[in-house]
Design an enzyme around this catalytic site. Structure first.
Site, PDB file in Angstrom:
ATOM      1  N   CYS A  59      -7.636  15.306  13.644  1.00 15.19           N
ATOM      2  CA  CYS A  59      -8.499  14.503  12.778  1.00 15.19           C
ATOM      3  C   CYS A  59      -9.671  15.306  12.222  1.00 15.19           C
ATOM      4  CB  CYS A  59      -9.019  13.284  13.539  1.00 15.19           C
ATOM      5  SG  CYS A  59      -9.876  13.677  15.075  1.00 15.19           S
ATOM      6  N   GLU A 106     -13.303   6.495  17.268  1.00 16.57           N
ATOM      7  CA  GLU A 106     -13.212   7.856  16.717  1.00 16.57           C
ATOM      8  C   GLU A 106     -12.026   7.834  15.774  1.00 16.57           C
ATOM      9  OE1 GLU A 106     -12.034  11.077  15.565  1.00 16.57           O
ATOM     10  OE2 GLU A 106     -11.216  11.407  17.571  1.00 16.57           O
ATOM     11  N   LYS A 142      -4.023   2.485  27.435  1.00 14.92           N
ATOM     12  CA  LYS A 142      -2.798   2.239  26.667  1.00 14.92           C
ATOM     13  C   LYS A 142      -2.568   3.473  25.787  1.00 14.92           C
ATOM     14  CE  LYS A 142       0.465   0.056  24.241  1.00 14.92           C
ATOM     15  NZ  LYS A 142       0.775   1.122  23.237  1.00 14.92           N
ATOM     16  N   GLU A 185      -6.382  10.865   4.611  1.00 19.84           N
ATOM     17  CA  GLU A 185      -5.990  11.718   5.733  1.00 19.84           C
ATOM     18  C   GLU A 185      -4.471  11.831   5.781  1.00 19.84           C
ATOM     19  OE1 GLU A 185      -7.582  12.207  10.192  1.00 19.84           O
ATOM     20  OE2 GLU A 185      -6.668  10.267   9.788  1.00 19.84           O
TER      21      GLU A 185
END
Length: 489
Positions: A295, A261, A185, A393
């Site tokens: 990231c 992750e 997906k 983040e």
């Protein structure tokens, strides 16, 4: 409208070996550099996802895919070779749909991940699937013991938009090589890059029906359906920590394995015995690559307090010299962020930094461009680790500079974060560098510009940056179960 894909390639799902339309019709995919609708992608519904899961379950349970290591290696090499034949079309789609700078498509945005499929094909053939543990006599019964590694079963892979080829293939490669079947997906922002892979699989490889299914949709609930379904044995997810928590909670209902992750707020530590200006320039440049949408990028620059002004000047010069630009241009480093929503999110963090007492040294807003989701490379000072922009983040070209008072203080600052994904250290004294490397709690670290990314190197994080490792033998083994067989002698 720029036409990049025929309708049968861009607007089809891959389910049970067939290219089929989405039950919910189609949805638009947009070029983030121009805001232009470049085409339509297949929009799956819940019935499509159910069919994809059923196909993956049947393929795992009723075929010899999980046992035929050589055939799996053959199929992965076929896929690699077929994708390499389509590389130029894939390149143009990646630039248009992802907003990826053209220069990155020769590396981690495209060519590198496709080549990495060969690594996993090789591993399917060379991996030690059985280990002889010898004879032992528990309870007085001599028993010969063998440890066998087997695939988990059906893997649900949910991927983001920032490096879609890299992340898609980092999941597809080891999951298939180790004998699993897959339902992928992909992110709704980048459906075409996955749809074309599905077209190649269906038309140019021997991968059996149902072994891999690709379900594009703008409905995030389909991801939840994939996670909750008891026929799925494992979820492999890359994305935000917030979503990772939700996935983990949902997966717990069926006790399925999760690989996660997740986010990062990595520190770039500069020691006082190195060229502070050069290191700070490098940090400023690196956070602008692909508009800061990575990231593992080092978004906190920790510099010696007595050299703070020097570091800020160097980083500001580097960042102010990088103008957000057309990703088609060969020299562009910083393209657009993926969407208007993401641009607004990044701008919110920049505004919050100013509201919390930070100083915007360079950048701070959107450039004067008629179209595109661009944001200026932005350097911020005057904040500590407790500030929102220094703690959360951002996923944009934003760097926060924070002073440290020596090596141990730099370690403390680096670790004063809920994340532990990556980091960097610049210095000249090997003993001091080693002290910092040993002290920083992250899954990867680059020393003096060292690059840790490679197909054979495990990647992942500590703390709230995730669970498990991707790539390398460790990443391959994430998709395996252990079976211990004892035979009486």
């Amino acid at each position: 409208m720029t036409r990049l894909l025929p309708d049968d390639e861009g607007s089809r799902l891959l389910i049970d070996g067939a290219l089929v339309p989405g039950g919910a019709g189609v949805f638009a995919t947009v070029n983030p550099a121009t805001e232009e609708v470049i085409g339509q992608a297949a929009n799956a519904d819940a019935a499509d996802m159910d069919a994809a899961i059923a196909a993956a379950r049947t393929a795992f349970d009723t075929t010899d895919w999980s046992r035929d290591h050589r055939f799996r290696a053959h199929c992965l090499r076929q896929l690699r070779d077929a994708l390499q034949r389509e590389i130029e079309q894939l390149r143009e789609i990646t630039i248009a749909e992802v907003g990826a700078p053209r220069m990155l498509t020769s590396g981690p945005q495209l060519e590198g991940p496709i080549a990495d499929l060969g690594y996993f094909a090789d591993l399917a053939e060379s991996y030690a699937w059985e280990t002889d543990l010898g004879v032992a006599s528990p309870m007085g019964i001599a028993s010969k013991r063998v440890l066998r590694r087997e695939p988990i079963g059906v893997v649900g892979a949910i991927t983001p938009w920032n490096f879609p080829h890299q992340i898609n293939f980092a999941k597809i490669g080891p999951a298939l090589a180790s004998g699993n079947t897959v339902v992928l997906k992909p992110a709704p922002d980048t459906p075409w890059v996955a749809a074309l892979v599905g077209h190649v699989i269906a038309t140019e490889t021997d991968i059996p029906a149902g072994v891999i299914n690709i379900v594009t949709s703008d409905d995030h609930l389909l991801g939840e359906q994939l996670v909750a379904d008891p026929r799925v044995d494992m979820i492999s997810f890359t994305g935000s920590t917030r979503t990772g928590r939700t996935i983990m909670a949902t997966a717990a209902q069926t006790l399925k394995k999760t690989f996660l992750e997740l986010g990062g707020k990595s520190a770039f530590i500069v020691l006082d015995d190195t060229d502070v200006a050069a290191a700070s320039s490098y940090a400023g440049f690196s956070v602008c690559v692909h508009a800061g949408q990575g990231c593992a990028l080092t978004t906190r620059l920790l510099v010696p307090r007595e050299r703070f002004d020097e570091a800020v000047t160097a980083a500001a010069k580097a960042m102010s010299g990088i103008a957000p630009g057309d990703p088609n241009e060969p020299g562009t480093v910083c393209g657009p962020v993926i969407s208007a929503k993401q641009r607004e999110r990044v701008q919110h963090y920049i505004d919050s930094a100013a509201a919390e007492g930070g100083t915007i040294v360079t950048g701070g807003g959107s450039p004067d461009r008629e179209h595109g989701y661009f944001i200026e490379p932005t350097l911020i000072t005057g904040l500590d680790n407790s500030a929102t922009a220094a703690r959360e983040e951002i996923f944009g070209p934003v760097l926060v500079v924070i002073p440290h008072d020596g090596d141990d203080d730099a370690i403390r600052l680096a670790n004063e974060s809920p994340y532990g994904l990556s980091g960097a250290v610049w210095g000249t004294d090997p003993a001091r560098i080693d002290h910092v490397v040993n002290g920083v709690r992250t899954g990867t670290l680059g020393v003096n510009g060292g690059i840790w990314y490679s197909a054979d190197a495990p990647f992942g994080g500590y703390k709230q940056s995730g669970i498990g490792r991707e790539l390398g033998v460790a990443g391959f083994e994430e998709y395996l179960e252990s079976k211990l067989i004892a035979t009486a002698q």
